[in-house]
Write a protein that holds these residues in place. Structure first.
Motif, short mmCIF file in Angstrom:
data_model
loop_
_atom_site.label_atom_id
_atom_site.label_comp_id
_atom_site.label_asym_id
_atom_site.label_seq_id
_atom_site.Cartn_x
_atom_site.Cartn_y
_atom_site.Cartn_z
N GLY A 322 0.82 -1.20 0.00
CA GLY A 322 0.00 0.00 0.00
C GLY A 322 0.85 1.25 0.00
O GLY A 322 2.09 1.20 -0.01
N GLU A 323 0.20 2.39 0.04
CA GLU A 323 0.92 3.67 0.04
C GLU A 323 1.79 3.83 1.27
O GLU A 323 2.76 4.60 1.26
CB GLU A 323 -0.09 4.82 -0.06
CG GLU A 323 -0.82 4.87 -1.41
CD GLU A 323 -1.79 6.03 -1.49
OE1 GLU A 323 -1.89 6.79 -0.49
OE2 GLU A 323 -2.43 6.20 -2.55
N ASP A 324 1.45 3.13 2.34
CA ASP A 324 2.24 3.20 3.57
C ASP A 324 3.47 2.30 3.54
O ASP A 324 4.26 2.25 4.50
CB ASP A 324 1.38 2.84 4.78
CG ASP A 324 0.78 1.44 4.68
OD1 ASP A 324 1.04 0.73 3.69
OD2 ASP A 324 0.02 1.07 5.61
#
Length: 343
Positions: A322-324
């Motif tokens: 994910g973006e994290d």
């Protein structure tokens, strides 16, 4: 209680300890048949003596993951009986084929320890070597596990984190003696695609999926004599489930990868691996691969391909983080390995 094995806890490990694992295991055609019943394994070199003989071997060896599971299973009572999770792998090499009738043993050296900040668990790194009845190493790898402490008040050991190679150098990969792909038959192997047709960065959706059943997982884990509590005892996990053995996911994903990588015949290197999220009965495993590198070997017609193999439980192909930066919740496995393939 004095005669039973409660397993080691985090404070029982010290860097330099050598653990000789019990119960040698003689493996044969029965293990091959059960392996091919548990997973949709179809790579020709492990299915046919005549195909293997045409590739210069004396017969069909046992699947590489049979060797891995057997060697790994020996280590569980001493390394991961009280593990919370198996965290990763590195520096793995298959060093010699395992033939029907071979007897395998395992030993591990503790090469790192680090207590976690919660004080309740710690990480233990071990280097495990599997040998056959002649004392010849057949497999060597590092893995690290998170292990519970017996006494949360026990003092933390000095932290030692081993410096591990990110990739097994291709020149150190071991090609089995006599192996040649000069006369390789792609009609019999199942697909025409040779190493020269794969490009770094190429991604392959293996299309198929297999739903993991409780019964087959339990049979597989017993087959490999893996005694980790989280795979058998529903009281060992807070949610009352039995965790699917991570190696079961590896074998399932590797078998699924046949559709698109039928000629990636032999696993010879394990660069890295992470069991990103738990797999439970009822999950449907799907897989995709990404070509990370290619290399030459000294054997006739034999090249090496480095692959990222990702297993998911229904997530979109080619989605990993994910973006994290964390693994997406549907990702089960992220494995980086070398395989031998005809050039």
């Amino acid at each position: 209680m004095g005669k039973t094995n409660q397993g080691r806890f985090f404070e029982d490990y010290s860097v330099g300890d050598v653990l000789t694992h019990a119960v040698p295991r003689t493996v044969g055609a029965g293990e091959r048949a059960l392996y091919h019943a548990l997973y949709p394994a179809r790579h020709a070199l492990y299915s046919s003596d005549t195909f293997a003989q045409n590739c210069g071997l004396k017969a069909s060896p046992l699947d590489d993951m049979i060797a891995f599971h057997t060697v790994f299973g020996k280590t569980v009572p001493d390394v991961s009986l009280n593990a919370v999770a198996n965290l990763g792998y590195a520096e793995g090499r298959w060093l010699a084929p395992v033939w029907p009738g071979d007897t395998l043993t395992s030993a591990s050296e503790v090469i790192g320890v680090k207590q976690n900040s919660n004080g309740k668990t710690g990480v233990v790194w071990v280097r495990t070597t599997g040998r056959n009845q002649h004392g010849v190493p057949v497999l060597d790898y590092v893995r690290w596990v998170m292990v519970r402490k017996r006494d949360i008040d026990a003092p933390a050991p000095e932290t030692v984190v081993p410096d591990l190679a990110k990739v097994v150098a291709p020149e150190t990969l071991v090609v089995p003696s006599g192996l040649t792909f000069d006369g390789y038959d792609t009609a019999l192997s199942g697909q025409p695609h040779r190493l020269s047709e794969y490009k770094v960065g190429e991604q392959i959706d293996h299309v198929d999926g297999v739903t993991v059943e409780e019964a087959e997982h339990m049979m597989a884990t017993r087959l490999w004599q893996n005694t980790a509590k989280v795979h058998f005892d529903t009281s060992a996990r807070p949610d009352g489930t039995r965790l699917i053995y991570g190696g079961h996911v590896i074998s399932m994903a590797r078998a699924l990868s046949f559709n698109g990588l039928a000629n990636a015949q032999m696993m010879v290197g394990l660069n890295a691996g992470a069991h990103a999220n738990p797999c439970l009965a009822g999950d449907t495993i799907r897989a995709w691969s990404e070509v990370l590198d290619t290399a030459e070997t000294s054997a006739p017609g034999v090249g090496a391909i480095r692959l990222r193999l990702v297993a998911t439980k229904g997530g979109a192909p080619f989605a990993l983080r994910g973006e994290d930066g964390k693994y997406l919740p549907d990702v089960l496995l992220d494995l980086d390995y070398w395989a031998l393939m005809p050039t």
